[in-house]
Design a protein around this motif. Structure first.
Motif, short mmCIF file in Angstrom:
data_model
loop_
_atom_site.label_atom_id
_atom_site.label_comp_id
_atom_site.label_asym_id
_atom_site.label_seq_id
_atom_site.Cartn_x
_atom_site.Cartn_y
_atom_site.Cartn_z
N ALA A 121 0.84 -1.20 0.00
CA ALA A 121 0.00 0.00 0.00
C ALA A 121 0.88 1.26 0.00
N TYR A 122 1.92 1.21 0.82
CA TYR A 122 2.83 2.35 0.93
C TYR A 122 3.52 2.63 -0.41
N ALA A 123 4.04 1.58 -1.02
CA ALA A 123 4.81 1.76 -2.26
C ALA A 123 3.91 2.17 -3.42
N ASN A 124 2.73 1.57 -3.50
CA ASN A 124 1.79 1.93 -4.57
C ASN A 124 1.42 3.41 -4.46
N GLY A 125 1.13 3.84 -3.24
CA GLY A 125 0.77 5.25 -3.02
C GLY A 125 1.93 6.18 -3.29
N THR A 126 3.13 5.77 -2.87
CA THR A 126 4.31 6.60 -3.12
C THR A 126 4.54 6.76 -4.62
N ALA A 127 4.40 5.66 -5.36
CA ALA A 127 4.57 5.71 -6.81
C ALA A 127 3.56 6.70 -7.41
N GLY A 128 2.32 6.64 -6.95
CA GLY A 128 1.28 7.56 -7.44
C GLY A 128 1.59 9.00 -7.09
N ASP A 129 2.14 9.22 -5.91
CA ASP A 129 2.48 10.59 -5.49
C ASP A 129 3.59 11.16 -6.37
N VAL A 130 4.57 10.32 -6.70
CA VAL A 130 5.67 10.78 -7.54
C VAL A 130 5.14 11.17 -8.93
N VAL A 131 4.30 10.32 -9.48
CA VAL A 131 3.76 10.60 -10.83
C VAL A 131 2.95 11.89 -10.81
N VAL A 132 2.09 12.06 -9.82
CA VAL A 132 1.25 13.26 -9.78
C VAL A 132 2.07 14.51 -9.48
N ASP A 133 3.11 14.37 -8.66
CA ASP A 133 4.01 15.51 -8.42
C ASP A 133 4.64 15.97 -9.72
N GLU A 134 5.01 15.01 -10.54
CA GLU A 134 5.73 15.34 -11.77
C GLU A 134 4.83 15.89 -12.86
N GLN A 135 3.63 15.33 -12.98
CA GLN A 135 2.82 15.67 -14.16
C GLN A 135 1.42 16.15 -13.85
N GLY A 136 1.00 16.08 -12.58
CA GLY A 136 -0.38 16.44 -12.26
C GLY A 136 -1.28 15.23 -12.43
N TYR A 137 -2.59 15.46 -12.25
CA TYR A 137 -3.53 14.35 -12.38
C TYR A 137 -3.58 13.86 -13.82
N GLY A 138 -4.38 12.82 -14.03
CA GLY A 138 -4.44 12.22 -15.36
C GLY A 138 -3.44 11.10 -15.49
N LEU A 139 -3.07 10.51 -14.35
CA LEU A 139 -2.11 9.40 -14.43
C LEU A 139 -2.82 8.15 -14.94
N LEU A 140 -2.04 7.30 -15.58
CA LEU A 140 -2.52 5.98 -15.96
C LEU A 140 -1.93 4.97 -14.98
N ALA A 141 -2.66 3.90 -14.74
CA ALA A 141 -2.12 2.87 -13.83
C ALA A 141 -0.75 2.40 -14.32
N SER A 142 -0.59 2.35 -15.63
CA SER A 142 0.70 1.89 -16.18
C SER A 142 1.83 2.87 -15.85
N ASP A 143 1.48 4.16 -15.58
CA ASP A 143 2.53 5.12 -15.17
C ASP A 143 3.16 4.72 -13.84
N LEU A 144 2.40 4.01 -13.03
CA LEU A 144 2.91 3.65 -11.70
C LEU A 144 4.05 2.65 -11.80
N LEU A 145 3.99 1.80 -12.82
CA LEU A 145 4.91 0.65 -12.86
C LEU A 145 6.37 1.06 -12.71
N GLY A 146 6.79 2.04 -13.50
CA GLY A 146 8.19 2.44 -13.50
C GLY A 146 8.64 3.09 -12.20
N GLU A 147 7.68 3.55 -11.41
CA GLU A 147 8.02 4.23 -10.14
C GLU A 147 8.09 3.27 -8.95
N ILE A 148 7.64 2.04 -9.16
CA ILE A 148 7.57 1.11 -8.02
C ILE A 148 8.96 0.80 -7.44
N PRO A 149 9.97 0.53 -8.28
CA PRO A 149 11.28 0.20 -7.68
C PRO A 149 11.82 1.32 -6.78
#
Ligand SMILES: NC(=O)C1=CN([C@@H]2O[C@H](COP(=O)(O)OP(=O)(O)OC[C@H]3O[C@@H](n4cnc5c(N)ncnc54)[C@H](O)[C@@H]3O)[C@@H](O)[C@H]2O)[C@H](O)CC1
Ligand SMILES: [K+]
Length: 473
Positions: A436-464
């Protein structure tokens, strides 16, 4: 303890602040057993246990005849904060000397000995120079007050080494350590670690993910995703997330009709299909046989809710005795299924209600009810929300990472995949908490960088990075 420490630091309460509180609590412990002007001999090792003792000496120096012995050279003190507190003693001209030969340690005839030699950082039986110092401390006729644990006690197991401090009093920090239960001479000191450092999942929880350099393929999990039918993206996202979360191999068991499409999403996936367009009870025996060689099964993503599919999920879980992450439509069968498997269920609040679980707006009330429901079902629950609640029926955690951009479809599939990977090396509750922590962190990074409109697939690269990017963890 180290995990909680790191979580506290992430909340703005530094280890140095905790050390100050620890030293203060130790000084109170010494005042309880000594009269003003009595002699206090402080013996300190080179870790933070010694650091606590340095702080205590600063608190005690005015009131008592206190002196400090450091076992070794100041340059070999292992942490910055312990060294800073050593330096503070020297600057303040408090009686503090280094002892280069502990076999010749002469403590004189003190009233109190403060044992800051070894704490929770100990591994194995005491070695020199600590060993001789412990022997010397036991030979003195004084009241011995131990810092956190009597030196020579393994703080993980409570095992006492052949050479260990014979303590008259122990001031332990935050929580009772193993081996100290039932002792009348122990004080548990509150050192200001906020409850949030334990309740909320934080970077300290990621410490358990460090890897042994000698690891080989398979050590970090073979994850099998049973999914797909009406949807094709869900199992592919889920299995890719498992790989991004460190699983060694990710298999997708899906219907023939969509196998090509699933494989098309990523060549990293091993697609093993069964006949037809959706999961049916006829497939279950083969799936159970395949699951034998896998560490974790994730069942549900994209399966759909057709009656025959749900019957198959029921049959699968009834025959399975490993660890399974259950998501999406598969969740609804959990309350009625009789299984030997360890289940980690990942419902959002609507799905939880459909399972017969509580619906509560206030997260703390929800957390308490989720714990009861997890105990009742004998499963681990990860209930998704603004605050995710994770409970195995005993321990309950909450996760605050994530953002409203993650309401988009597919983020749950990603979470289920991360949970699957984590569950192959971690206990179910901890696996779900970290996921839960990592999934949310990945989402926070994506939204910080680009704003809303993220795709679930955007999360993948941020998980590591979300899992392993915290260099301080
Ligand atoms: N959150 C808290 O509870 C806080 C605890 N604090 C105190 O910190 C110690 C743990 O400190 P750490 O630096 O991790 O380890 P130690 O001081 O216990 O010892 C490390 C030191 O000893 C060496 N060593 C390890 N094993 C052996 C051995 N068998 N023989 C000899 N030497 C050994 C190792 O190499 C290091 O040099 C905890 O107990 C508390 O007292 C902090 O105050 C912060 C808050
Ligand atoms: K100690």
């Amino acid at each position: 303890m180290a995990a909680v420490d790191r979580n506290a630091a992430a909340l703005g309460v530094s280890t140095k602040q905790l050390m100050e509180s620890s030293g203060n609590a130790l000084a109170r412990g010494v005042r309880d057993v000594a009269d003003p002007d009595e002699t206090v001999a402080v013996v300190a090792g080179r870790g933070n246990n010694g650091g606590d003792a340095f702080v205590a000496a600063r608190f005690l120096a005015d009131e008592f005849d206190a002196s400090v012995r450091l076992l070794g050279r100041p340059e070999t003190i292992t942490t910055d904060i312990a060294r800073e507190n050593w330096d503070a003693l020297r600057s303040a001209e408090i009686d503090a000397e280094r002892v280069l030969d502990s076999t010749a340690l002469d403590l004189g005839d003190p009233d109190v000995v403060l044992d800051g030699v070894l704490g929770t950082g100990v591994t194995g039986a005491p070695r020199e120079p600590e060993r001789s110092a412990i022997v010397a401390m036991n030979e003195v006729d004084a009241t011995v007050v131990s810092v956190d644990v009597p030196s020579g006690t393994d703080a993980d197991t409570g095992a006492v080494a052949d050479v260990a401090v014979d303590a008259d009093r122990i001031v332990t920090f935050h929580d009772l350590k193993p081996g100290l239960e039932g002792r009348a001479d122990v004080t548990v000191a509150d050192i200001g670690i906020p409850e949030a450092a334990e309740t909320f999942v934080g970077p300290g929880d990621l410490r358990s993910l460090s890897r042994d350099p000698r690891a080989h393929k398979g050590d970090f999990g073979r994850v099998m995703v049973i999914g797909g039918g009406p949807y094709t993206g869900a199992p592919a996202l889920c299995a890719q997330a498992a790989l991004r979360a460190g699983a060694d191999l990710a298999y997708v068991a899906c219907p023939d009709a969509i196998a090509g499409e699933v494989q098309g999403y990523a060549e990293d996936l091993i697609v093993e299909s069964f006949d037809g367009e959706r999961l049916r009870p006829a497939h279950v025996d083969d799936l159970l046989a395949a699951a034998e060689g896998r560490d974790v099964v994730v069942i549900g993503p994209g399966l759909g809710g057709a009656d025959e599919t749900l019957d198959a999920v029921r049959d699968f879980l009834a025959g399975y005795d490993g660890t399974a992450v259950v998501d999406a439509d598969a969740l609804q069968v959990v309350p009625e299924v009789d299984t030997d498997a360890d289940l980690v269920c990942t419902p959002h609040q609507g799905e939880l209600a459909k399972m017969g679980g509580p619906r509560e707006d206030d997260w703390e009330v929800r957390a308490a009810r989720v714990r009861e429901f997890a105990a009742e079902l004998d499963v681990t629950l990860l209930v998704k929300g603004a605050y995710d609640v994770i409970s195995d029926g005993e321990t309950t955690r909450a996760n605050r990472t994530g953002n409203p951009g993650m309401t988009v479809g597919g983020t749950g599939d990603v979470l289920a995949g991360i949970t699957g990977a984590m569950a192959s090396t971690q206990a179910p509750g901890q696996a779900a908490a970290i996921a839960a922590y990592a999934n949310g962190t990945a989402g926070d990074v994506v939204v910080d960088e680009q704003g809303y409109g993220l795709l679930a697939s955007d999360l993948l690269g941020e998980i590591p990075t979300a899992l392993w990017g915290d260099r301080d963890a």
